[in-house]
Design an enzyme around this catalytic site. Sequence first.
Site, short mmCIF file in Angstrom:
data_model
loop_
_atom_site.label_atom_id
_atom_site.label_comp_id
_atom_site.label_asym_id
_atom_site.label_seq_id
_atom_site.Cartn_x
_atom_site.Cartn_y
_atom_site.Cartn_z
N CYS A 376 0.80 -1.22 0.00
CA CYS A 376 0.00 0.00 0.00
C CYS A 376 0.83 1.26 0.00
O CYS A 376 0.67 2.11 0.87
CB CYS A 376 -0.93 -0.04 1.20
SG CYS A 376 -2.02 -1.44 1.07
N GLU A 377 1.74 1.38 -0.93
CA GLU A 377 2.38 2.67 -1.14
C GLU A 377 2.97 2.75 -2.53
O GLU A 377 3.35 1.72 -3.13
CB GLU A 377 3.41 2.97 -0.06
CG GLU A 377 4.50 1.96 0.11
CD GLU A 377 5.41 2.36 1.27
OE1 GLU A 377 5.07 2.03 2.41
OE2 GLU A 377 6.44 3.01 1.02
#
Length: 449
Positions: A376-377
Amino acid sequence: MGDHTVTTAVLSEGHARTDDLSIWPASTTRLTHGELAVGRVPLAEIADRFGTPAYVLDEGEVRERCRTYRDAFPEADVLYAAKAFLSRAMVRWVREEGLGLDVCSAGELELAVTAGFPPERIVLHGNAKSPRDLEAALRLGVGRIVIDSPSEIARIAAAVGAEGSQKVMVRVVPGVSAGGHDKIRTGTDDQKFGLSLTDGGAQHTITRVLGQPQLELTGLHCHIGSQITDVKPYLVALRRMVGLMSRVRDAHGVVLAELDMGGGHGIAYRPGEPALDLAALARRMRAELVEGCAAAGLAVPRLAVEPGRAIVGPAGVALYRVLTVKHTGEKVFVAVDGGMSDNPRPALYGVRYAPRLVGRTSTAGPGTATVVGRHCEAGDVLASDVELPGDIRPGDLLAVPVAGAYQLSMASGYNLVGRPAVIAVHEGTARTLVRRETLEDFRNRDVGA
Ligand code: LLP
């Protein structure tokens, strides 16, 4: 190692580049339908049998690289740097090939010793050794402890006790800048490791160690950095280390018997990138050592080197399944089922890898894509702007060579994706070395309520 013939004549230039196997394990062969085998095991078969992501480790390549070191450095001790990757099988291979071991924690040390590695052939490093590190080192009888800070002298001496004895070395910063990235340069005074040659810290520490009867100073150590592709910085460092040994002899009448020059030997991550020439390194370090010692009237100390990456890096292949392919504006994002939790190196050091489609042939022309992970980045990128077949699609398998060092050993629990399995391949057989991390593992550690 890596002696493959690339049939460039019948391939377009783009294909020739993506079909270059020069950085793959020497056992890699092309099968039909775009399949590749490593250690005589097809990669798609590994993905089917063990799941993905999987880290494939070629036992023959690891062993061959150990032998190459033994042959290149017949008069030196070769210590494998466990931080690059450690498992019980790795411990066994390294032991059987006659190498020693460099560890930097009680964890690495205990894993190695409980897997049968002789403790006297192990060197313990660390800029901040914990009480547990030192307790394990003394309990297990580690061969050398490398002192990295003056405060360790009294701690080790006290732990050894009045009647005891422990062999130690002192880590010196020789003032040489080298290495593939700022974060892995350790040869100058502006970083946390070692004791400075220029401010007298090294000399002072050596004097204090010599004043401790329980501590036997066997020699000096330095490690100037990692992913170094040039021989010269090693020669400059070696010259300075011999100079210090000669001053120690003059000041204390002590002739140190050992000189450990650390690791850092660079490898190619993509075809055509430079790698350190091991044979040249060995030959020129030897010549420099012999000449320097003759000029100083010193007996030639026993040399040690500590390669990690160059032993295990090229022996590993990371295998991922493509989950999605997204076209956004100018970019194509190929997202796989791993990412920065199994390989933080592109994010940390900007390292560029060369992934490749395996398991099927594509008739589509090459396109440019960015291989990303599932975390999640936005910084979760495995390989930006690489050439892959234009029809790359979900379900495809991507293999990333030169994945054996500092990927799994730096893997994290981010997003609870779980760390991948490690699969050893050798002479046509595949077996699990380290099983995949599961939800059960996370739940077992999570003991609160
Ligand atoms: N000896 C000492 C004392 C070390 O600190 C190291 C690596 C080595 C030997 C082995 O260096 P090698 O031959 O593997 O380059 N995580 C970084 C590399 C950090 C290296 C730390 N020390 C990376 O992924 O590039």
